[in-house]
Design a protein around this motif. Sequence first.
Motif, PDB file in Angstrom:
ATOM      1  N   LEU A 109       2.696   9.232  17.437  1.00 13.28           N
ATOM      2  CA  LEU A 109       1.951  10.219  16.899  1.00 13.28           C
ATOM      3  C   LEU A 109       1.464   9.537  15.655  1.00 13.28           C
ATOM      4  CD1 LEU A 109       1.066  13.205  16.020  1.00 13.28           C
ATOM      5  CD2 LEU A 109       3.408  13.895  15.170  1.00 13.28           C
ATOM      6  N   VAL A 110       2.353   8.675  15.076  1.00 13.40           N
ATOM      7  CA  VAL A 110       2.107   7.914  13.693  1.00 13.40           C
ATOM      8  C   VAL A 110       0.882   6.919  14.221  1.00 13.40           C
ATOM      9  CG1 VAL A 110       2.905   6.355  12.037  1.00 13.40           C
ATOM     10  CG2 VAL A 110       4.170   8.265  12.564  1.00 13.40           C
ATOM     11  N   GLU A 111       1.067   6.345  15.143  1.00 15.98           N
ATOM     12  CA  GLU A 111       0.141   5.441  15.687  1.00 15.98           C
ATOM     13  C   GLU A 111      -1.321   5.989  15.800  1.00 15.98           C
ATOM     14  OE1 GLU A 111       3.156   2.174  17.910  1.00 15.98           O
ATOM     15  OE2 GLU A 111       2.006   3.657  18.920  1.00 15.98           O
ATOM     16  N   THR A 112      -1.125   7.335  16.513  1.00 13.92           N
ATOM     17  CA  THR A 112      -2.488   7.968  16.737  1.00 13.92           C
ATOM     18  C   THR A 112      -3.036   8.314  15.331  1.00 13.92           C
ATOM     19  OG1 THR A 112      -1.495   8.735  18.789  1.00 13.92           O
ATOM     20  CG2 THR A 112      -3.422   9.845  18.031  1.00 13.92           C
ATOM     21  N   GLU A 113      -2.243   8.691  14.439  1.00 11.01           N
ATOM     22  CA  GLU A 113      -2.669   9.101  12.951  1.00 11.01           C
ATOM     23  C   GLU A 113      -3.479   7.996  12.411  1.00 11.01           C
ATOM     24  OE1 GLU A 113       0.844  11.087  11.714  1.00 11.01           O
ATOM     25  OE2 GLU A 113       0.227  12.892  12.359  1.00 11.01           O
ATOM     26  N   LEU A 114      -2.725   6.777  12.436  1.00 15.82           N
ATOM     27  CA  LEU A 114      -3.119   5.725  11.652  1.00 15.82           C
ATOM     28  C   LEU A 114      -4.763   5.293  12.133  1.00 15.82           C
ATOM     29  CD1 LEU A 114       0.496   3.707  11.413  1.00 15.82           C
ATOM     30  CD2 LEU A 114      -1.199   4.770   9.605  1.00 15.82           C
ATOM     31  N   THR A 115      -4.826   5.479  13.336  1.00 17.63           N
ATOM     32  CA  THR A 115      -5.936   4.826  14.052  1.00 17.63           C
ATOM     33  C   THR A 115      -6.942   5.793  14.419  1.00 17.63           C
ATOM     34  OG1 THR A 115      -4.991   5.035  16.347  1.00 17.63           O
ATOM     35  CG2 THR A 115      -5.029   2.926  15.222  1.00 17.63           C
ATOM     36  N   ASN A 127       0.723  -1.060   5.457  1.00 13.52           N
ATOM     37  CA  ASN A 127       0.524   0.398   5.558  1.00 13.52           C
ATOM     38  C   ASN A 127       1.027   0.749   6.910  1.00 13.52           C
ATOM     39  OD1 ASN A 127      -0.521   3.303   5.204  1.00 13.52           O
ATOM     40  ND2 ASN A 127      -2.422   2.584   5.944  1.00 13.52           N
ATOM     41  N   PHE A 128       0.729   0.120   7.927  1.00 13.12           N
ATOM     42  CA  PHE A 128       1.224   0.507   9.275  1.00 13.12           C
ATOM     43  C   PHE A 128       2.838   0.412   9.357  1.00 13.12           C
ATOM     44  CE2 PHE A 128      -2.962  -0.140  12.073  1.00 13.12           C
ATOM     45  CZ  PHE A 128      -3.616   0.574  11.378  1.00 13.12           C
ATOM     46  N   LYS A 129       3.008  -0.725   9.048  1.00 16.12           N
ATOM     47  CA  LYS A 129       4.498  -0.833   9.081  1.00 16.12           C
ATOM     48  C   LYS A 129       5.154  -0.162   8.224  1.00 16.12           C
ATOM     49  CE  LYS A 129       6.698  -5.104   8.866  1.00 16.12           C
ATOM     50  NZ  LYS A 129       6.820  -6.455   8.653  1.00 16.12           N
ATOM     51  N   ASP A 130       4.878   0.379   7.105  1.00 15.96           N
ATOM     52  CA  ASP A 130       5.507   1.321   6.291  1.00 15.96           C
ATOM     53  C   ASP A 130       5.552   2.771   6.733  1.00 15.96           C
ATOM     54  OD1 ASP A 130       6.092  -0.528   4.008  1.00 15.96           O
ATOM     55  OD2 ASP A 130       4.365   0.430   2.866  1.00 15.96           O
ATOM     56  N   SER A 131       4.447   3.140   7.425  1.00  7.42           N
ATOM     57  CA  SER A 131       4.492   4.355   8.197  1.00  7.42           C
ATOM     58  C   SER A 131       5.344   4.353   9.477  1.00  7.42           C
ATOM     59  CB  SER A 131       2.843   4.690   8.662  1.00  7.42           C
ATOM     60  OG  SER A 131       1.920   4.739   7.551  1.00  7.42           O
ATOM     61  N   LEU A 183      -7.290 -10.244   3.065  1.00  6.51           N
ATOM     62  CA  LEU A 183      -6.701  -9.240   2.366  1.00  6.51           C
ATOM     63  C   LEU A 183      -6.355  -7.730   3.031  1.00  6.51           C
ATOM     64  CD1 LEU A 183      -5.046  -8.619  -0.259  1.00  6.51           C
ATOM     65  CD2 LEU A 183      -7.278  -8.113  -1.284  1.00  6.51           C
ATOM     66  N   ASN A 184      -7.618  -7.519   3.657  1.00  8.89           N
ATOM     67  CA  ASN A 184      -7.564  -6.329   4.347  1.00  8.89           C
ATOM     68  C   ASN A 184      -6.625  -5.944   5.753  1.00  8.89           C
ATOM     69  OD1 ASN A 184      -9.448  -3.983   3.269  1.00  8.89           O
ATOM     70  ND2 ASN A 184     -10.982  -5.372   3.744  1.00  8.89           N
ATOM     71  N   ILE A 185      -6.661  -6.913   6.242  1.00  5.30           N
ATOM     72  CA  ILE A 185      -5.685  -7.245   7.443  1.00  5.30           C
ATOM     73  C   ILE A 185      -4.356  -7.128   6.913  1.00  5.30           C
ATOM     74  CG2 ILE A 185      -4.652  -8.644   9.528  1.00  5.30           C
ATOM     75  CD1 ILE A 185      -7.832  -9.406   9.665  1.00  5.30           C
ATOM     76  N   SER A 186      -3.907  -7.859   5.713  1.00 11.14           N
ATOM     77  CA  SER A 186      -2.659  -7.843   5.281  1.00 11.14           C
ATOM     78  C   SER A 186      -2.240  -6.276   4.640  1.00 11.14           C
ATOM     79  CB  SER A 186      -2.478  -8.856   4.095  1.00 11.14           C
ATOM     80  OG  SER A 186      -2.751 -10.022   4.864  1.00 11.14           O
ATOM     81  N   LEU A 187      -3.005  -5.777   3.988  1.00 13.73           N
ATOM     82  CA  LEU A 187      -2.775  -4.398   3.407  1.00 13.73           C
ATOM     83  C   LEU A 187      -2.861  -3.305   4.506  1.00 13.73           C
ATOM     84  CD1 LEU A 187      -5.348  -4.408   0.440  1.00 13.73           C
ATOM     85  CD2 LEU A 187      -2.963  -4.437   0.190  1.00 13.73           C
ATOM     86  N   THR A 188      -3.539  -3.487   5.623  1.00 16.02           N
ATOM     87  CA  THR A 188      -3.473  -2.386   6.817  1.00 16.02           C
ATOM     88  C   THR A 188      -2.034  -2.796   7.477  1.00 16.02           C
ATOM     89  OG1 THR A 188      -5.760  -2.676   7.052  1.00 16.02           O
ATOM     90  CG2 THR A 188      -4.534  -1.697   8.987  1.00 16.02           C
ATOM     91  N   ASN A 189      -1.603  -3.988   7.698  1.00 18.86           N
ATOM     92  CA  ASN A 189      -0.314  -4.259   8.272  1.00 18.86           C
ATOM     93  C   ASN A 189       0.908  -3.694   7.463  1.00 18.86           C
ATOM     94  OD1 ASN A 189       1.467  -5.820   9.873  1.00 18.86           O
ATOM     95  ND2 ASN A 189       2.063  -7.193   8.139  1.00 18.86           N
TER      96      ASN A 189
END
Length: 151
Positions: A125-131, A30-34, A22-28
């Motif tokens: 920039l978004v990838e850096t912010e997400l991580t 979130n990342f895709k939306d961003s 579930l955590n991996i799915s939710l993170t996916n």
Amino acid sequence: MKELEDIIKTKTDIALAKKTVLNISLTNVNFKDSISHVLKSFDISIEQFNVLRILRGQHGKPTNLQDIQDRMVSKMSNTTRLVDKLILKGFVERFICEDNRRKVEIFITKKGLEALQSIDPKVLLVETELTAALSIEELTTLNTLLTKLRK
């Protein structure tokens, strides 16, 4: 495939497995939306962005639909439709090989490369912010663990 009893020893194992997926799915999501939000201003989808990056990686050499499909992050993508949309935007060109009419060669255009030059810094920039919440060591460990899960 191993029997369930061989894999799961306790109810805690079951709960932790469910929580992890579930955590991996939710993170996916979130990342895709961003990332999708950033790409929206360029009028391209994540899948179209992926095709452009694949074609850029060819360094001017042609590729075909099957090779693009094989390298796509999302294997469910309709590669033909994605390429057609990118052609309409002027980011990609498709040529039929004169020696073999069944062979279609696909190239990224100068306009496609220029679009990537504009898009890449914003996606980075978004990838850096997400991580950003993770240290370099944690990111390295996370990547190792995620790769291990896919094998």
